[in-house]
Write a protein that holds these residues in place. Structure first.
Motif, PDB file in Angstrom:
ATOM      1  N   TYR A   1      36.376  28.527 -17.777  1.00 18.43           N
ATOM      2  CA  TYR A   1      37.644  27.814 -17.625  1.00 18.43           C
ATOM      3  C   TYR A   1      37.635  27.134 -16.258  1.00 18.43           C
ATOM      4  N   ALA A   2      37.979  25.845 -16.242  1.00 21.01           N
ATOM      5  CA  ALA A   2      37.907  25.078 -14.994  1.00 21.01           C
ATOM      6  C   ALA A   2      39.094  24.135 -14.900  1.00 21.01           C
ATOM      7  N   TRP A   3      39.413  23.773 -13.666  1.00 20.87           N
ATOM      8  CA  TRP A   3      40.450  22.789 -13.385  1.00 20.87           C
ATOM      9  C   TRP A   3      39.966  21.903 -12.245  1.00 20.87           C
ATOM     10  N   GLN A   4      40.246  20.622 -12.336  1.00 18.52           N
ATOM     11  CA  GLN A   4      39.722  19.671 -11.361  1.00 18.52           C
ATOM     12  C   GLN A   4      40.802  18.659 -10.979  1.00 18.52           C
ATOM     13  N   VAL A   5      40.857  18.350  -9.688  1.00 13.54           N
ATOM     14  CA  VAL A   5      41.791  17.364  -9.149  1.00 13.54           C
ATOM     15  C   VAL A   5      40.982  16.258  -8.494  1.00 13.54           C
TER      16      VAL A   5
ATOM     17  N   PHE B   1      39.382  12.321  -2.332  1.00 10.50           N
ATOM     18  CA  PHE B   1      39.466  13.779  -2.158  1.00 10.50           C
ATOM     19  C   PHE B   1      39.447  14.415  -3.537  1.00 10.50           C
ATOM     20  N   ASN B   2      38.467  15.295  -3.770  1.00 12.11           N
ATOM     21  CA  ASN B   2      38.317  15.966  -5.057  1.00 12.11           C
ATOM     22  C   ASN B   2      38.225  17.475  -4.864  1.00 12.11           C
ATOM     23  N   TYR B   3      38.745  18.204  -5.847  1.00 12.31           N
ATOM     24  CA  TYR B   3      38.683  19.674  -5.819  1.00 12.31           C
ATOM     25  C   TYR B   3      38.410  20.182  -7.224  1.00 12.31           C
ATOM     26  N   ARG B   4      37.618  21.235  -7.328  1.00 16.73           N
ATOM     27  CA  ARG B   4      37.345  21.872  -8.619  1.00 16.73           C
ATOM     28  C   ARG B   4      37.377  23.379  -8.448  1.00 16.73           C
ATOM     29  N   GLY B   5      38.069  24.064  -9.351  1.00 17.37           N
ATOM     30  CA  GLY B   5      38.054  25.513  -9.430  1.00 17.37           C
ATOM     31  C   GLY B   5      37.538  25.944 -10.783  1.00 17.37           C
ATOM     32  N   GLU B   6      36.870  27.080 -10.833  1.00 16.98           N
ATOM     33  CA  GLU B   6      36.248  27.501 -12.083  1.00 16.98           C
ATOM     34  C   GLU B   6      36.076  29.007 -12.098  1.00 16.98           C
ATOM     35  N   VAL B   7      36.370  29.623 -13.238  1.00 15.78           N
ATOM     36  CA  VAL B   7      36.070  31.036 -13.462  1.00 15.78           C
ATOM     37  C   VAL B   7      35.246  31.123 -14.738  1.00 15.78           C
TER      38      VAL B   7
ATOM     39  N   PHE C   1      28.219  38.685 -15.803  1.00 15.00           N
ATOM     40  CA  PHE C   1      28.536  38.110 -14.503  1.00 15.00           C
ATOM     41  C   PHE C   1      29.887  37.414 -14.580  1.00 15.00           C
ATOM     42  N   ASP C   2      30.810  37.865 -13.767  1.00 16.36           N
ATOM     43  CA  ASP C   2      32.089  37.181 -13.583  1.00 16.36           C
ATOM     44  C   ASP C   2      31.986  36.371 -12.305  1.00 16.36           C
ATOM     45  N   SER C   3      32.083  35.058 -12.444  1.00 14.53           N
ATOM     46  CA  SER C   3      31.942  34.199 -11.275  1.00 14.53           C
ATOM     47  C   SER C   3      33.216  33.403 -11.047  1.00 14.53           C
ATOM     48  N   GLU C   4      33.514  33.172  -9.800  1.00 16.52           N
ATOM     49  CA  GLU C   4      34.648  32.344  -9.402  1.00 16.52           C
ATOM     50  C   GLU C   4      34.157  31.352  -8.356  1.00 16.52           C
ATOM     51  N   ARG C   5      34.420  30.067  -8.595  1.00 16.88           N
ATOM     52  CA  ARG C   5      33.930  29.017  -7.713  1.00 16.88           C
ATOM     53  C   ARG C   5      35.068  28.085  -7.331  1.00 16.88           C
ATOM     54  N   HIS C   6      35.073  27.698  -6.070  1.00 10.03           N
ATOM     55  CA  HIS C   6      35.979  26.658  -5.586  1.00 10.03           C
ATOM     56  C   HIS C   6      35.143  25.662  -4.794  1.00 10.03           C
ATOM     57  N   ALA C   7      35.316  24.377  -5.087  1.00  9.48           N
ATOM     58  CA  ALA C   7      34.555  23.337  -4.397  1.00  9.48           C
ATOM     59  C   ALA C   7      35.480  22.167  -4.096  1.00  9.48           C
ATOM     60  N   LEU C   8      35.325  21.620  -2.911  1.00 13.02           N
ATOM     61  CA  LEU C   8      36.097  20.428  -2.553  1.00 13.02           C
ATOM     62  C   LEU C   8      35.199  19.451  -1.808  1.00 13.02           C
ATOM     63  N   ARG C   9      35.564  18.180  -1.899  1.00 12.46           N
ATOM     64  CA  ARG C   9      34.770  17.123  -1.287  1.00 12.46           C
ATOM     65  C   ARG C   9      35.687  15.971  -0.910  1.00 12.46           C
ATOM     66  N   SER C  10      35.474  15.435   0.277  1.00 12.42           N
ATOM     67  CA  SER C  10      36.244  14.284   0.743  1.00 12.42           C
ATOM     68  C   SER C  10      35.277  13.243   1.288  1.00 12.42           C
TER      69      SER C  10
ATOM     70  N   VAL D   1      32.795  15.273   3.967  1.00 10.78           N
ATOM     71  CA  VAL D   1      32.596  16.713   4.099  1.00 10.78           C
ATOM     72  C   VAL D   1      32.720  17.328   2.713  1.00 10.78           C
ATOM     73  N   ASP D   2      32.045  18.445   2.503  1.00  5.64           N
ATOM     74  CA  ASP D   2      32.272  19.223   1.292  1.00  5.64           C
ATOM     75  C   ASP D   2      32.118  20.699   1.599  1.00  5.64           C
ATOM     76  N   PHE D   3      32.703  21.513   0.749  1.00  2.57           N
ATOM     77  CA  PHE D   3      32.698  22.960   0.948  1.00  2.57           C
ATOM     78  C   PHE D   3      32.795  23.634  -0.405  1.00  2.57           C
ATOM     79  N   SER D   4      32.103  24.756  -0.548  1.00  2.00           N
ATOM     80  CA  SER D   4      32.200  25.536  -1.783  1.00  2.00           C
ATOM     81  C   SER D   4      32.065  27.014  -1.466  1.00  2.00           C
TER      82      SER D   4
END
Length: 795
Positions: free
Chosen positions: A390-394, A410-416, A431-440, A456-459
């Motif tokens: 399941y994911a959501w993206q802005v 500016f973009n952001y994505r979250g995912e489980v 494996f239960d994974s949770e990810r958050h990533a953003l990029r500008s 810049v980007d970060f995850s």
């Protein structure tokens, strides 16, 4: 020379740039090589500082009709499918895949556990893709260390990019195949009010076990000469008997004669025969009796042992003509909306995906039982994978009313995600994974000649597991980067320079239920931090806008992944006891690429040569040990490697009227991954070349459109591998093979609806095809012939 080649290369770039500045014009001409689009909708251009970039739009994806990302891109020079069965395949770019090829969704890193385990597909819906951008060579300045071998950016339709030309648009697809099951997909888009656009889509896929032209196992699996490691990879039991040539031994051991029945010594008849004329018994030297079977005067090269194979059996029963455990089920839904103004866009997308599919292999779940009354019998069960994601993206974009800054994003994505490895229905890994990533990003236009992009980007990724046979502990990764990429265009010369710095942190988390193996098992599971630096530069010289030459250099670095650092247990999906090493250093590469091409009228031609020098190249190495259940014991190690190769392609397109054209294309490629280290262990275990290298190949394709009729065909010839590595023993080469695919279709308009009917075929020659680069090549070939019929309805 290698010591100073980086400095010489960069100095040459600067001198050539200065020499051509005097020929610059006040307004740069359009670079037609970068903007030219074939009717096949596949565009090849150049990414500043990164060499070649290829874009496939939805029309081309519809022609390919593939179910995995690797298969979709496998007709492009330099790209082959890292197939892990028919349901899982990732692109292998110039012999690199996994953690070295970054997979992104709309520019953001996604939950791609395929770098940890190749049976796990990235979580996206192939039917919902708008286009795919492929970056060959290191793309680390743009996307960080995981793109040291390239990147694949998949762009989907969930978040609308523009207002629609009419109130509602959409499409429905249905396909039924003789050997790939059935699939359906729906997508609808609508303008909502004055500034909003909405989207909703879904897909469904089902197929059972697939048909193949012959045996599921390679011929080597039933060859009496098969070595024990290849037998383990082919999942066969070899009933061997070793017979000693007793006529070669002159003596019998007196010590063994006297102690044969003493369980304290554990001696057998095999210890009785010897070349020594005396034994030591209680500290005294005692003459050994003569062997009455001894025959003097024999050839000194006569072997001491003869091995007799009485039979070869499969771990689990298999059936001729059927690929075992190759079933698949996939479901996906997505919905999104965008608020769109003239200079501003803001969108939100939601994604859900469920999949359940098999890997054509078996593993042993039960362990040996020590009992005086029970005979232990191993039970092998099929390997399956189940995923819930399941994911959501802005996404947002803003165009300021200033000449200096042309765009801000500016973009952001979250995912489980919940990824499970199963033996039959029994869960061995979860494996239960949770990810958050953003990029500008900010795009600048300093003057007509100088532009650039900085950002810049970060995850952050948290990975937690369950199951009594997990191969990796709970862990946390954080990655951040800052980058800039600048372009100076002084026609006919264009210069591109980029730099990026990354911070990477790997941590194991408290995990009291995790059981480690007997091997290295990740060492002390120590916390690790890495600082990575990336640089790229290229210069391109255009000749009358019909030809070009381009030289590219890049320095890239990659931090070890969590599996390379911390793995330490049976990895069922790849049938390996995987052992990480928390002392591993970052790997780095210096890459050089030279390319040239011509585009005149409908004719195009290009050639590329590349060389990459890797320091501390990380690879999963053989130890020579095999445990019960067929698990090979492997360890992550570091060594130096050189990758070099060629890519050639050409084509001709002729259009004689609107919607009437024909396109012919040819290509060839070659890649070698060469051991350049003085590591004796690697030479012994893996040899002069990395095993599982993609083979050299050539191919040709044709596409025709005549008004409402269209058709295309692809022929690819995969050659027998000449550059063989070792799995302790020399790996056997798979036979050469040819793949033929094709499609025919017709469009019909009924009122405001467009119907597209098509028939397509894969592996039309129905050949037994075993890619040399597939880990499962001994267990299963590619699927056999498939003929599909389909219908697409466009609103």
């Amino acid at each position: 020379m290698l010591r100073y080649q980086k400095e010489v290369f960069l100095a040459s770039l600067m001198l050539l740039s200065i020499a051509q500045t005097v020929r610059s014009q006040s307004k740069p001409a359009v670079d037609t090589l970068r903007s030219y689009t074939l009717p096949t909708a596949e565009t090849t251009g150049f990414v500043p500082g990164h060499g070649q970039k290829t874009r496939l739009d939805r029309k081309q994806l519809d022609r390919i009709q593939a179910q995995t990302l690797g298969e979709t891109l496998s007709h492009i020079p330099g790209i082959q499918n890292a197939s892990f069965g028919p349901n899982s395949g990732m692109p292998m770019i110039r012999s690199l895949s996994g953690s070295r090829v970054s997979v992104l969704s709309n520019g953001l890193s996604i939950n791609d556990l395929s770098g940890i385990s190749p049976n796990l597909n990235p979580n996206f819906d192939m039917d919902n893709l708008r286009e795919i951008e492929l970056y060959k060579g290191a793309a680390t300045v743009l996307f960080g260390g995981k793109a040291i071998g390239g990147a694949v950016n998949v762009k989907d339709n969930t978040i609308p990019m523009n207002r629609l030309p009419k109130q509602i648009t959409g499409q429905a697809n249905a396909e039924l195949g003789t050997n790939n099951g059935n699939s359906q997909s729906l997508a609808f888009n609508a303008n909502i009010g004055k500034y909003w656009v909405g989207h909703i889509g879904a897909m469904r896929l089902r197929h059972g076990n697939l048909k193949i032209p012959g045996n599921t196992k390679a011929a080597i699996a039933y060859d009496p000469k098969i070595d024990h490691l290849t037998a383990a990879m082919a999942q066969v039991n070899v009933d061997r008997e070793t017979i000693r040539n007793l006529t070669l031994y002159p003596y019998l051991s007196q010590f063994v004669i006297e102690h044969m029945g003493d369980p304290k010594w554990g001696l057998s008849e095999a210890d009785l025969y010897t070349f020594e004329d005396y034994s030591f018994i209680n500290g005294s030297k005692v003459l050994n009796p003569q062997n009455d079977k001894y025959v003097a005067g024999q050839d000194p090269n006569t072997p001491l042992y003869t091995e007799v194979v009485h039979g070869i059996t499969d771990y689990a029963p298999v059936k001729r003509g059927v690929m075992p455990n190759s079933h698949a089920e996939r479901n996906a839904v997505n919905a999104g909306a965008s608020y769109i103004r003239d200079n501003f866009r803001l969108g939100l997308g939601l994604y859900a995906l469920e999949s359940y599919y098999g890997i054509p292999g078996f593993a042993q779940r039960n362990k040996p039982v020590h009992s005086h009354t029970t005979v232990w019998t191993p039970i092998y069960e099929p390997i399956n994978t189940r995923t819930y994601s399941y994911a959501w993206q802005v996404e947002s974009a803003f165009k300021p009313k200033t000449e200096l800054i042309s765009a801000v994003k500016f973009n952001y994505r979250g995912e489980v995600s919940d990824d499970r490895e199963l033996l039959g229905r029994y869960r061995v890994n979860k494996f239960d994974s949770e990810r958050h990533a953003l990029r500008s990003e900010i795009t600048q236009q300093f003057n007509p000649f100088w532009s650039g992009t900085s950002g810049v980007d970060f995850s952050v990724v948290a990975l937690k597991g369950e199951g009594d046979r997990r191969y990796i502990p709970n862990n946390l990764s954080r990655e951040g980067g800052i980058f800039t990429l600048q372009t100076i265009e002084l026609n006919p010369v264009a210069l591109h320079v980029g730099y990026r710095h990354d911070w990477v942190a790997r941590r194991t988390l408290s995990d009291p239920t995790y059981q480690r193996s007997r091997g290295m098992a990740g060492g002390d599971l120590s916390a690790r931090d890495f600082n990575l630096n990336h640089f790229s530069g290229d210069i391109k010289y255009s000749i009358f806008d019909i030809a070009y030459v381009q030289a590219t250099f890049s320095h890239a670095e990659r931090a070890p992944g969590v599996n390379e650092l911390y793995a330490g247990n049976d990895h069922f999906a790849i049938l390996v006891e995987e052992n990480g090493d928390d002392r591993l250093n970052k790997e780095s590469s210096n890459s050089y690429e030279l390319s040239a091409g011509v585009k005149y009228g409908g004719f195009k031609w290009s050639a590329t040569h590349y060389r990459s020098f890797f320091k501390d190249y990380l690879y999963l190495a053989h130890t020579g040990i095999s445990r019960s259940g067929g698990f090979l014991v492997k360890e992550w190690r570091a060594s130096d490697t050189e990758i070099q190769g060629w890519e050639l392609e050409g084509g001709y397109t002729y259009a004689w009227a609107k919607d009437c054209h024909v396109a012919l294309n040819v290509f060839a490629d070659l890649v070698k991954n060469i051991n350049t280290s003085d590591d004796n262990m690697r030479k012994w275990a893996e040899g002069d070349f990395m095993p599982n290298l993609p083979t050299s190949r050539y191919g040709m394709s044709a596409a025709l459109q005549y008004k409402k009729f269209f058709g295309n065909a692809n022929f690819d010839r995969y050659l027998k591998q000449r550059y063989l590595g070792k799995n302790i023993n020399i790996e056997p080469p798979m036979p050469a093979y040819s793949l033929l695919t094709g499609q025919l279709g017709y469009k019909v308009n009924i009122k405001r609806y467009e119907f597209v009917y098509f028939i397509s075929g894969n592996n039309l020659l129905n050949v037994e095809a075993r890619p040399q680069n597939s880990i499962l090549k001994y267990l299963a070939p590619l699927p056999g012939r498939n003929i599909s019929i389909g219908l697409k309805l466009l609103l």
